[in-house]
Design an enzyme around this catalytic site. Structure first.
Site, PDB file in Angstrom:
ATOM      1  N   HIS A   1       2.804  -2.817  11.775  1.00  0.00           N
ATOM      2  CA  HIS A   1       2.295  -1.535  11.274  1.00  0.00           C
ATOM      3  C   HIS A   1       2.805  -1.334   9.845  1.00  0.00           C
ATOM      4  O   HIS A   1       3.930  -1.717   9.512  1.00  0.00           O
ATOM      5  CB  HIS A   1       2.755  -0.394  12.181  1.00  0.00           C
TER       6      HIS A   1
ATOM      7  N   GLU B   1      -5.775  -1.254   8.773  1.00  0.00           N
ATOM      8  CA  GLU B   1      -5.311   0.066   8.364  1.00  0.00           C
ATOM      9  C   GLU B   1      -4.968   0.053   6.878  1.00  0.00           C
ATOM     10  O   GLU B   1      -3.849  -0.360   6.499  1.00  0.00           O
ATOM     11  CB  GLU B   1      -4.064   0.461   9.155  1.00  0.00           C
TER      12      GLU B   1
ATOM     13  N   GLY C   1      -2.297   8.601   7.264  1.00  0.00           N
ATOM     14  CA  GLY C   1      -1.619   9.896   7.200  1.00  0.00           C
ATOM     15  C   GLY C   1      -1.896  10.668   5.914  1.00  0.00           C
ATOM     16  O   GLY C   1      -1.225  11.648   5.631  1.00  0.00           O
TER      17      GLY C   1
ATOM     18  N   GLY D   1      -3.389   7.844  14.476  1.00  0.00           N
ATOM     19  CA  GLY D   1      -2.072   8.464  14.337  1.00  0.00           C
ATOM     20  C   GLY D   1      -2.163   9.965  14.556  1.00  0.00           C
ATOM     21  O   GLY D   1      -2.177  10.459  15.677  1.00  0.00           O
TER      22      GLY D   1
HETATM   23  C1  PEP Z   1      -1.493   4.910  11.870  1.00  0.00           C
HETATM   24  O1  PEP Z   1      -0.429   5.106  11.308  1.00  0.00           O
HETATM   25  O2  PEP Z   1      -1.628   3.949  12.644  1.00  0.00           O
HETATM   26  C2  PEP Z   1      -2.581   5.840  11.583  1.00  0.00           C
HETATM   27  C3  PEP Z   1      -3.789   5.409  11.724  1.00  0.00           C
HETATM   28  O3  PEP Z   1      -2.231   7.119  11.176  1.00  0.00           O
HETATM   29  P1  PEP Z   1      -3.241   8.316  10.814  1.00  0.00           P
HETATM   30  O4  PEP Z   1      -4.363   8.306  11.812  1.00  0.00           O
HETATM   31  O5  PEP Z   1      -2.412   9.548  10.896  1.00  0.00           O
HETATM   32  O6  PEP Z   1      -3.746   8.039   9.428  1.00  0.00           O
END
Ligand code: PEP
Length: 251
Positions: free
Chosen positions: A93, A164, A170, A231
């Site tokens: 991650h 991601e 976030g 997230g």
């Molecule tokens: C994550 O950290 O895996 C993520 C997708 O966070 P968010 O949805 O808050 O952007």
């Protein structure tokens, strides 16, 4: 046909009581045609396992150490996770790569330890804003995929790639459908080269980064987007379940 997989990643949030409540609310409402997972903080996994017992929710973990036991202060190993009923685990991650400074060799060892113990490994990849702005996105993604060893990972059902973009996690700034599809197609093509086209056609590729009810349908309907790693929006049952519902309607 790849079953969509929506995984909630609770990070370092919630309490024991609120974890149990959230898990129960999700368990009551999940459809049959989508795989749904939740990854609570380590300390709440056992309580959440009891709360979702009997449901088809996949229990997950956010991280793990690669050794299978021994003198590794503070670490958790895959056999311990299995003992609690964990079925999938994240590796690589961006918060671990960038805040905890986990190097590629460590991420690679973790992903293979998760896979080799029989769990689903969610291997996370993604570029920073600086890398995107300097046209390095595909090179970064290729290098992160090359952390994987095709001679070890032979079952496509137990490998999930989570794309991601670091700049979208976030931040409320989401990748456009075109940006996501472009990278997902590249990931599938790279996996086809590393393994073979049949293997690549079975691996699920999740999108993560500010995925919310408002943008879920557009992103999840892209041909190479097979689910989401969620997230912030996974911390409330209604927003998480509305993303799950969007996936179910597309399935
Ligand atoms: C994550 O950290 O895996 C993520 C997708 O966070 P968010 O949805 O808050 O952007």
């Amino acid at each position: 046909m790849r079953t969509k997989f929506i995984a909630g990643h609770w990070k370092m949030n919630l309490t024991k009581t609120s974890s149990i409540e959230l898990a129960r609310s999700i368990a009551k409402a999940i459809p049959n045609n989508v795989d749904v997972g939740i990854a609570p903080p380590f300390v709440y996994i056992d309580a959440v396992a009891s709360a979702i017992s009997g449901s088809k929710i996949l229990l997950g973990a956010q991280d793990v150490f690669y050794e299978s036991g021994g003198a590794f202060t503070g670490e958790i190993c895959v056999p311990m996770l299995k003992d609690l009923g964990v079925r999938f685990c994240l590796s690589g991650h961006s918060e671990r790569r960038h805040i905890l400074n986990e190097p590629p060799e460590l991420v690679s060892k973790k992903t293979h330890a998760i896979y080799s113990a029989g769990l689903i490994a969610i291997h996370c990849v993604g570029e920073t804003l600086e890398q995107r702005d300097s046209n390095q996105t595909l090179n970064v993604i290729r290098a992160q995929l090359q952390e994987l060893k095709p001679e070890i990972i032979t079952d496509p059902a137990r490998l999930v790639i989570a794309y991601e973009p670091v700049w979208a996690i976030g931040t409320g700034r989401v990748a456009t459908e075109q940006q996501a599809q472009e990278v997902h197609a590249f990931i599938r093509q790279t996996i086809a080269q590393m393994w073979n086209p049949d293997f690549a056609s079975r691996v699920r590729i999740q999108y993560g980064g500010s995925l919310k009810p408002e943008n879920a349908k557009g992103l999840l309907s892209q041909p190479d987007v097979d689910g989401g790693l969620i997230g912030g929006a996974s911390l409330k049952a209604d927003s998480f379940l509305s993303i799950v519902k969007a996936a179910a309607e597309l399935s």
